[in-house]
Design a protein around this motif. Structure first.
Motif, PDB file in Angstrom:
ATOM      1  N   ALA A   1      53.231  -5.434  44.446  1.00  0.00           N
ATOM      2  CA  ALA A   1      53.764  -5.133  45.780  1.00  0.00           C
ATOM      3  C   ALA A   1      55.283  -5.142  45.780  1.00  0.00           C
ATOM      4  N   GLN A   2      55.881  -6.121  45.124  1.00  0.00           N
ATOM      5  CA  GLN A   2      57.342  -6.199  45.083  1.00  0.00           C
ATOM      6  C   GLN A   2      57.925  -5.011  44.319  1.00  0.00           C
ATOM      7  N   TRP A   3      57.354  -4.681  43.160  1.00  0.00           N
ATOM      8  CA  TRP A   3      57.858  -3.564  42.369  1.00  0.00           C
ATOM      9  C   TRP A   3      57.716  -2.250  43.135  1.00  0.00           C
ATOM     10  N   LEU A   4      56.550  -2.043  43.759  1.00  0.00           N
ATOM     11  CA  LEU A   4      56.304  -0.803  44.493  1.00  0.00           C
ATOM     12  C   LEU A   4      57.283  -0.659  45.654  1.00  0.00           C
ATOM     13  N   ALA A   5      57.545  -1.736  46.365  1.00  0.00           N
ATOM     14  CA  ALA A   5      58.431  -1.689  47.532  1.00  0.00           C
ATOM     15  C   ALA A   5      59.907  -1.584  47.155  1.00  0.00           C
ATOM     16  N   GLU A   6      60.316  -2.280  46.098  1.00  0.00           N
ATOM     17  CA  GLU A   6      61.752  -2.419  45.819  1.00  0.00           C
ATOM     18  C   GLU A   6      62.273  -1.622  44.627  1.00  0.00           C
ATOM     19  N   THR A   7      61.467  -1.426  43.591  1.00  0.00           N
ATOM     20  CA  THR A   7      61.988  -0.948  42.312  1.00  0.00           C
ATOM     21  C   THR A   7      61.398   0.372  41.851  1.00  0.00           C
ATOM     22  N   ALA A   8      60.223   0.730  42.309  1.00  0.00           N
ATOM     23  CA  ALA A   8      59.558   1.944  41.811  1.00  0.00           C
ATOM     24  C   ALA A   8      60.508   3.143  41.877  1.00  0.00           C
ATOM     25  N   PRO A   9      60.576   3.940  40.813  1.00  0.00           N
ATOM     26  CA  PRO A   9      61.500   5.083  40.788  1.00  0.00           C
ATOM     27  C   PRO A   9      60.947   6.319  41.499  1.00  0.00           C
ATOM     28  N   PHE A  10      59.794   6.191  42.129  1.00  0.00           N
ATOM     29  CA  PHE A  10      59.172   7.294  42.862  1.00  0.00           C
ATOM     30  C   PHE A  10      58.959   6.871  44.308  1.00  0.00           C
ATOM     31  N   CYS A  11      58.808   7.842  45.171  1.00  0.00           N
ATOM     32  CA  CYS A  11      58.623   7.583  46.595  1.00  0.00           C
ATOM     33  C   CYS A  11      57.168   7.274  46.896  1.00  0.00           C
ATOM     34  N   VAL A  12      56.947   6.313  47.772  1.00  0.00           N
ATOM     35  CA  VAL A  12      55.628   6.002  48.314  1.00  0.00           C
ATOM     36  C   VAL A  12      55.802   5.741  49.803  1.00  0.00           C
ATOM     37  N   LEU A  13      55.026   6.464  50.597  1.00  0.00           N
ATOM     38  CA  LEU A  13      55.015   6.283  52.047  1.00  0.00           C
ATOM     39  C   LEU A  13      53.573   6.203  52.506  1.00  0.00           C
ATOM     40  N   ALA A  14      53.358   5.548  53.633  1.00  0.00           N
ATOM     41  CA  ALA A  14      52.017   5.512  54.220  1.00  0.00           C
ATOM     42  C   ALA A  14      52.155   5.529  55.729  1.00  0.00           C
ATOM     43  N   HIS A  15      51.181   6.172  56.382  1.00  0.00           N
ATOM     44  CA  HIS A  15      51.118   6.109  57.841  1.00  0.00           C
ATOM     45  C   HIS A  15      49.724   5.666  58.261  1.00  0.00           C
ATOM     46  N   GLU A  16      49.666   5.116  59.474  1.00  0.00           N
ATOM     47  CA  GLU A  16      48.395   4.615  59.993  1.00  0.00           C
ATOM     48  C   GLU A  16      47.571   5.759  60.549  1.00  0.00           C
ATOM     49  N   ALA A  17      46.382   5.443  61.069  1.00  0.00           N
ATOM     50  CA  ALA A  17      45.385   6.466  61.369  1.00  0.00           C
ATOM     51  C   ALA A  17      45.289   6.843  62.842  1.00  0.00           C
ATOM     52  N   SER A  18      46.350   6.714  63.614  1.00  0.00           N
ATOM     53  CA  SER A  18      46.279   7.086  65.028  1.00  0.00           C
ATOM     54  C   SER A  18      46.414   8.603  65.200  1.00  0.00           C
ATOM     55  N   ALA A  19      46.282   9.067  66.440  1.00  0.00           N
ATOM     56  CA  ALA A  19      46.405  10.502  66.728  1.00  0.00           C
ATOM     57  C   ALA A  19      47.806  11.017  66.387  1.00  0.00           C
ATOM     58  N   ASP A  20      48.823  10.194  66.556  1.00  0.00           N
ATOM     59  CA  ASP A  20      50.199  10.532  66.193  1.00  0.00           C
ATOM     60  C   ASP A  20      50.672   9.439  65.236  1.00  0.00           C
ATOM     61  N   PRO A  21      50.248   9.517  63.950  1.00  0.00           N
ATOM     62  CA  PRO A  21      50.456   8.399  63.026  1.00  0.00           C
ATOM     63  C   PRO A  21      51.921   8.054  62.811  1.00  0.00           C
ATOM     64  N   ARG A  22      52.147   6.764  62.672  1.00  0.00           N
ATOM     65  CA  ARG A  22      53.487   6.217  62.431  1.00  0.00           C
ATOM     66  C   ARG A  22      53.523   5.598  61.036  1.00  0.00           C
ATOM     67  N   PHE A  23      54.703   5.674  60.423  1.00  0.00           N
ATOM     68  CA  PHE A  23      54.864   5.082  59.100  1.00  0.00           C
ATOM     69  C   PHE A  23      54.635   3.580  59.154  1.00  0.00           C
ATOM     70  N   ILE A  24      53.867   3.081  58.179  1.00  0.00           N
ATOM     71  CA  ILE A  24      53.628   1.649  58.043  1.00  0.00           C
ATOM     72  C   ILE A  24      54.133   1.128  56.697  1.00  0.00           C
ATOM     73  N   PHE A  25      54.514   2.048  55.813  1.00  0.00           N
ATOM     74  CA  PHE A  25      55.066   1.660  54.511  1.00  0.00           C
ATOM     75  C   PHE A  25      56.001   2.750  54.042  1.00  0.00           C
ATOM     76  N   ALA A  26      57.131   2.355  53.524  1.00  0.00           N
ATOM     77  CA  ALA A  26      58.071   3.272  52.872  1.00  0.00           C
ATOM     78  C   ALA A  26      58.861   2.449  51.869  1.00  0.00           C
ATOM     79  N   ASN A  27      58.705   2.749  50.598  1.00  0.00           N
ATOM     80  CA  ASN A  27      59.431   1.966  49.607  1.00  0.00           C
ATOM     81  C   ASN A  27      60.916   2.345  49.617  1.00  0.00           C
ATOM     82  N   ARG A  28      61.692   1.573  48.872  1.00  0.00           N
ATOM     83  CA  ARG A  28      63.147   1.758  48.887  1.00  0.00           C
ATOM     84  C   ARG A  28      63.552   3.165  48.433  1.00  0.00           C
ATOM     85  N   THR A  29      62.842   3.738  47.455  1.00  0.00           N
ATOM     86  CA  THR A  29      63.162   5.085  46.989  1.00  0.00           C
ATOM     87  C   THR A  29      62.925   6.102  48.102  1.00  0.00           C
ATOM     88  N   ALA A  30      61.842   5.962  48.855  1.00  0.00           N
ATOM     89  CA  ALA A  30      61.568   6.857  49.985  1.00  0.00           C
ATOM     90  C   ALA A  30      62.608   6.670  51.090  1.00  0.00           C
TER      91      ALA A  30
END
Length: 148
Positions: free
Chosen positions: A33-62
């Motif tokens: 979790a720490q590596w993915l959020a802070e150090t990963a050299p690639f982008c990772v984003l996630a949004h929740e499952a509502s009708a107008d989804p909002r971001f719930i995760f975005a790593n430092r690269t994103a």
């Protein structure tokens, strides 16, 4: 959902649907979790499952890619990552992922906070599905982007 629970869901869903590991499988979840959020050299984003989804995760690269701080990006409607003319294409991708579980090889035009337009390339998008089969949203990862 805690950050650890979310990362656990992202990694397990990626493994199950895409058939690969997103991080080193020998790491414990805290290290992953720490590596993915802070150090990963690639982008990772996630949004929740509502009708107008909002971001719930975005790593430092994103965050750097989109030019938003963590606090600005988390909670932002994910549709705002694309300009209005490009949102229909983005929505078609997300609907395809909803039906099929994941999609790879996507290329799309996105917009940063500053208005800078950029292409995201070779994107993989997958559903965040728990062990009970409940979909909690979708996540995306990509390692290549370039200014439009």
């Amino acid at each position: 959902m805690t950050q650890i629970e979310l990362v656990t869901l992202m990694l397990a869903s990626y493994r199950r649907l895409v058939g690969r590991e997103l991080v080193d499988p020998s790491w414990d979840i805290e290290q992953a979790a720490q590596w993915l959020a802070e150090t990963a050299p690639f982008c990772v984003l996630a949004h929740e499952a509502s009708a107008d989804p909002r971001f719930i995760f975005a790593n430092r690269t994103a965050q750097r890619c989109f030019e938003y701080s963590h606090d600005e990006l988390i909670g932002l409607p994910s549709r705002l990552s694309a300009e209005a003319p490009n949102r229909a294409e983005r929505q078609q991708l997300l609907e395809s992922v909803s039906r099929q579980g994941f999609a790879s090889g996507y290329r799309g035009l996105r917009i940063a906070k500053s208005g800078r337009r950029f292409w995201i390339e070779d994107v993989t998008v997958w559903n965040l599905i728990d062990e009970a089969g409940v979909c909690h949203g979708q996540a995306a990862t990509y390692a290549r982007w370039c200014d439009a």
